[in-house]
Design a protein around this motif. Structure first.
Motif, PDB file in Angstrom:
ATOM      1  N   ALA A  98      24.187 -37.058  -2.792  1.00 53.54           N
ATOM      2  CA  ALA A  98      25.117 -37.763  -3.678  1.00 53.54           C
ATOM      3  C   ALA A  98      24.607 -39.169  -3.983  1.00 53.54           C
ATOM      4  CB  ALA A  98      26.508 -37.820  -3.051  1.00 53.54           C
ATOM      5  N   GLU A  99      24.054 -39.836  -2.989  1.00 54.20           N
ATOM      6  CA  GLU A  99      23.511 -41.183  -3.195  1.00 54.20           C
ATOM      7  C   GLU A  99      22.319 -41.139  -4.157  1.00 54.20           C
ATOM      8  OE1 GLU A  99      23.057 -45.215  -3.110  1.00 54.20           O
ATOM      9  OE2 GLU A  99      24.749 -44.055  -2.347  1.00 54.20           O
ATOM     10  N   LYS A 100      21.456 -40.129  -3.993  1.00 53.50           N
ATOM     11  CA  LYS A 100      20.302 -39.975  -4.890  1.00 53.50           C
ATOM     12  C   LYS A 100      20.785 -39.736  -6.321  1.00 53.50           C
ATOM     13  CE  LYS A 100      15.979 -37.372  -5.357  1.00 53.50           C
ATOM     14  NZ  LYS A 100      15.074 -38.524  -5.348  1.00 53.50           N
ATOM     15  N   GLU A 101      21.801 -38.894  -6.470  1.00 50.69           N
ATOM     16  CA  GLU A 101      22.347 -38.623  -7.799  1.00 50.69           C
ATOM     17  C   GLU A 101      22.920 -39.898  -8.422  1.00 50.69           C
ATOM     18  OE1 GLU A 101      23.552 -33.935  -7.436  1.00 50.69           O
ATOM     19  OE2 GLU A 101      25.090 -35.412  -6.970  1.00 50.69           O
ATOM     20  N   PHE A 102      23.610 -40.693  -7.625  1.00 52.41           N
ATOM     21  CA  PHE A 102      24.171 -41.946  -8.115  1.00 52.41           C
ATOM     22  C   PHE A 102      23.056 -42.909  -8.536  1.00 52.41           C
ATOM     23  CE2 PHE A 102      25.567 -46.312  -7.332  1.00 52.41           C
ATOM     24  CZ  PHE A 102      26.634 -46.391  -8.207  1.00 52.41           C
ATOM     25  N   VAL A 108      21.254 -33.700  -9.227  1.00 51.10           N
ATOM     26  CA  VAL A 108      20.029 -33.204  -8.600  1.00 51.10           C
ATOM     27  C   VAL A 108      20.354 -31.837  -7.990  1.00 51.10           C
ATOM     28  CG1 VAL A 108      18.253 -33.628  -6.863  1.00 51.10           C
ATOM     29  CG2 VAL A 108      19.281 -35.564  -8.068  1.00 51.10           C
ATOM     30  N   PRO A 109      19.943 -30.753  -8.641  1.00 48.07           N
ATOM     31  CA  PRO A 109      20.263 -29.417  -8.132  1.00 48.07           C
ATOM     32  C   PRO A 109      19.460 -29.071  -6.875  1.00 48.07           C
ATOM     33  CG  PRO A 109      18.960 -29.271 -10.138  1.00 48.07           C
ATOM     34  CD  PRO A 109      19.219 -30.723  -9.907  1.00 48.07           C
ATOM     35  N   LEU A 110      20.036 -28.200  -6.045  1.00 53.47           N
ATOM     36  CA  LEU A 110      19.342 -27.767  -4.830  1.00 53.47           C
ATOM     37  C   LEU A 110      18.001 -27.129  -5.157  1.00 53.47           C
ATOM     38  CD1 LEU A 110      22.073 -26.268  -2.463  1.00 53.47           C
ATOM     39  CD2 LEU A 110      20.981 -28.507  -2.386  1.00 53.47           C
TER      40      LEU A 110
END
Length: 76
Positions: free
Chosen positions: A15-19, A25-27
């Motif tokens: 979630a932090e990476k996506e933010f 960012v899909p698995l």
């Protein structure tokens, strides 16, 4: 008998990476970049107490550029 659990902070780090990157960012992308099977990532994300090897933990630390204690937490 007291149950102890290792908690993965995978979802929080993802979630932090996506933010940070302002995108989803899909698995599948994490799997491709780390060489970790998507099913394994799903188990890490969704199965409390899942047991995985140190090689997987190492690859996730490299991917997230984090220390092991930012990825896993011991819950007594």
């Amino acid at each position: 008998m007291e149950i102890k659990v290792i908690r993965f902070r995978f979802k929080e780090l993802l979630a932090e990476k996506e933010f940070q990157e302002r995108r989803v960012v899909p698995l599948a992308e994490v799997a491709e970049q780390t060489g970790i099977h998507r099913a394994t990532l799903s188990k890490i994300a969704n199965s409390p107490g899942y047991n995985t090897g140190t090689d997987v933990l190492d690859r996730l630390c490299i991917y997230f550029k984090c220390r092991i204690e930012q990825l896993v937490e011991h819950i007594p």
